[in-house]
Design a protein around this motif. Structure first.
Motif, PDB file in Angstrom:
ATOM      1  N   VAL A 109      26.755  33.425  29.260  1.00 21.04           N
ATOM      2  CA  VAL A 109      27.908  32.556  29.043  1.00 21.04           C
ATOM      3  C   VAL A 109      29.150  33.433  28.904  1.00 21.04           C
ATOM      4  O   VAL A 109      29.146  34.438  28.190  1.00 21.04           O
ATOM      5  N   GLY A 110      30.213  33.078  29.600  1.00 18.80           N
ATOM      6  CA  GLY A 110      31.436  33.868  29.596  1.00 18.80           C
ATOM      7  C   GLY A 110      31.559  34.770  30.807  1.00 18.80           C
ATOM      8  O   GLY A 110      32.624  35.352  31.061  1.00 18.80           O
TER       9      GLY A 110
ATOM     10  N   LYS B 143      32.005  35.844  34.670  1.00 13.31           N
ATOM     11  CA  LYS B 143      32.701  35.340  35.849  1.00 13.31           C
ATOM     12  C   LYS B 143      31.795  35.458  37.068  1.00 13.31           C
ATOM     13  O   LYS B 143      31.109  36.466  37.232  1.00 13.31           O
TER      14      LYS B 143
ATOM     15  N   GLU C  86      37.430  20.562  33.715  1.00 15.70           N
ATOM     16  CA  GLU C  86      37.372  22.021  33.639  1.00 15.70           C
ATOM     17  C   GLU C  86      37.941  22.705  34.885  1.00 15.70           C
ATOM     18  O   GLU C  86      37.853  23.908  35.027  1.00 15.70           O
TER      19      GLU C  86
ATOM     20  N   VAL D 254      33.974  30.672  35.579  1.00 19.77           N
ATOM     21  CA  VAL D 254      33.337  31.342  34.445  1.00 19.77           C
ATOM     22  C   VAL D 254      32.233  30.445  33.905  1.00 19.77           C
ATOM     23  O   VAL D 254      32.389  29.227  33.810  1.00 19.77           O
TER      24      VAL D 254
ATOM     25  N   THR E 118      30.044  28.566  31.335  1.00 20.32           N
ATOM     26  CA  THR E 118      30.369  28.063  29.990  1.00 20.32           C
ATOM     27  C   THR E 118      29.161  27.543  29.222  1.00 20.32           C
ATOM     28  O   THR E 118      29.155  27.531  28.001  1.00 20.32           O
ATOM     29  N   ARG E 119      28.093  27.126  29.949  1.00 22.29           N
ATOM     30  CA  ARG E 119      26.957  26.539  29.227  1.00 22.29           C
ATOM     31  C   ARG E 119      25.719  26.455  30.095  1.00 22.29           C
ATOM     32  O   ARG E 119      25.812  26.186  31.293  1.00 22.29           O
TER      33      ARG E 119
ATOM     34  N   SER F 201      26.834  24.782  33.635  1.00 23.02           N
ATOM     35  CA  SER F 201      28.222  24.328  33.604  1.00 23.02           C
ATOM     36  C   SER F 201      29.161  25.513  33.748  1.00 23.02           C
ATOM     37  O   SER F 201      28.916  26.591  33.195  1.00 23.02           O
ATOM     38  N   LEU F 202      30.223  25.302  34.514  1.00 23.17           N
ATOM     39  CA  LEU F 202      31.217  26.351  34.736  1.00 23.17           C
ATOM     40  C   LEU F 202      32.620  25.800  34.533  1.00 23.17           C
ATOM     41  O   LEU F 202      32.814  24.580  34.413  1.00 23.17           O
ATOM     42  N   SER F 203      33.595  26.697  34.519  1.00 23.10           N
ATOM     43  CA  SER F 203      34.985  26.286  34.351  1.00 23.10           C
ATOM     44  C   SER F 203      35.882  27.181  35.196  1.00 23.10           C
ATOM     45  O   SER F 203      35.663  28.392  35.295  1.00 23.10           O
TER      46      SER F 203
ATOM     47  N   ARG G 145      39.281  28.101  32.534  1.00 24.56           N
ATOM     48  CA  ARG G 145      39.101  29.096  31.478  1.00 24.56           C
ATOM     49  C   ARG G 145      39.183  30.531  31.994  1.00 24.56           C
ATOM     50  O   ARG G 145      39.020  31.482  31.233  1.00 24.56           O
TER      51      ARG G 145
END
Length: 366
Positions: A199-200, A202, A238, A260, A262-263, A272-274, A277
């Protein structure tokens, strides 16, 4: 004067007559259109009988061979089912009933459960169109598998072929079921993915599907040995720090993007991505520029569920005066300029909360 004695009915007074009368009272009278519980007493491709409590067993009438096949697969003799009465008494003296509605309820409940648990289900290709495939389920409901949701390794499916997919959209009112193969991952595959990614982190990938509610993109496989591509999902909220109305104006299938992680949702096996962010939240800068108790001039730009919406600053920032903070007997009109105080920052909703600057506090004002 002779005493009159009523004549007794010998049939009713005899033990056998009483037994028959008692047995007669146990029978129920079926009514056309009603739904009753019944027990399956005979189950063959040529004849299906149920006991619904009437004088004789009721005949299950279904002319659709597919429904008969479903009944044969789903039930056994002795099972209790709900039947709908088509004819309380036919020429043969038997009631005629249907299991169609009961099967439909069971099928939709099954689909709802599969969607909730994000579990796979086998579907059979029935027909082909330019947009995708019409598919059948084993429990009698048909749906659609869009071409964009077919696994990369299974493109070019043929009628009669059975594949695994999961329910991604369900609308019973419109009789609409949408299936997808692209998000079907086993528990072991998902566990392997969560070990390779953090998580976090890229990642770069390719957009595979753009929907009204979000974007699907591929992820690099790294050292993971999987037959299908790894897909992640970016919810519309997101994709940008700004409000987005139409994702198709910003993204397209085949587009290369960066996001990135995220979950990892172990229950639904969704990644899940964003995109938003990847950059700092601009709202944090607004908090620094407009701290609590700062004074600003705002212009009324609208009302929203009783709250008053103001615009202030060179950036046209929106401030919200909640309805419970509006002074008694005070009304606001669009275009009106009001002296305001920054009261709080709603970080979750990205809103700045304001209150009017009061020369004196009105009675009853909180």
């Amino acid at each position: 004067m002779s005493k009159h004695t009523p004549q007794n009915n010998s049939n009713q007074s005899s033990p056998m007559g009483q037994l028959l009368a008692k047995h007669e009272n146990k029978f129920v009278t079926l009514k056309k259109g009603e739904s009753v519980k019944a027990k399956i007493t005979k189950l063959t491709p040529n004849e299906i009988l149920v006991d619904a409590g009437a004088k004789t067993e009721a005949v299950v009438l279904e002319r659709d061979k597919r429904i008969i096949q479903t009944i044969m697969k789903q039930f056994k003799v002795g099972d209790t089912v709900d039947v709908n009465v088509l004819n309380p008494e036919s020429e043969s003296g038997q009631s005629v009933v249907s299991l169609r509605r009961y099967l439909g309820n069971m099928a939709w409940e099954k689909l709802e459960d599969l969607q909730k648990k994000s579990e796979q289900v086998e579907v059979t290709i029935k027909d082909i169109s330019k947009a995708g495939y019409v598919v059948d389920t084993a429990f009698g409901i048909s749906g659609f598998l869009p071409q964009s949701h077919v696994s990369f390794s299974q493109e070019g499916l043929n009628p009669g072929q059975t594949v695994k997919a999961r329910v991604v959209e369900l609308n019973r009112g419109d009789n609409k079921v949408i299936f997808s193969q692209k998000q079907v991952l086993s528990a072991d595959d998902f566990a392997a993915i969560t070990k390779q990614f953090k998580v976090g982190e890229k990642v770069k990938g390719t957009i595979t599907t753009v929907t009204p509610f979000g974007v699907y993109m591929t992820l690099p496989k790294k050292d993971i040995k999987l037959e299908n591509e790894i897909e992640g999902f970016i919810h519309i909220s997101e994709t940008s720090w700004d409000k987005v109305a139409d994702l198709s104006e910003l993204f397209s299938t085949g587009q290369e993007i960066e996001a990135v992680l995220t979950r990892f949702d172990n229950e639904t096996r969704r990644i899940s991505l964003s995109i938003k962010r990847l950059t700092a939240d601009p709202f944090e800068l607004l908090i620094e520029k407009y701290p609590v108790d700062a004074k600003v001039k705002g212009v009324v730009i609208g009302l929203e569920d009783g709250d008053v919406i103001f615009s202030f600053g060179e950036e046209g920032i929106e401030g919200v005066l909640r309805k419970d903070k509006i002074p008694p007997t005070t009304t606001y009109t669009e275009g009106q300029t009001v002296n305001l105080t920054i009261a709080d920052h709603d970080k979750r909703k990205h809103r700045i909360l304001v209150t009017p600057v009061l020369l004196e506090k009105p009675m009853g004002y909180r």
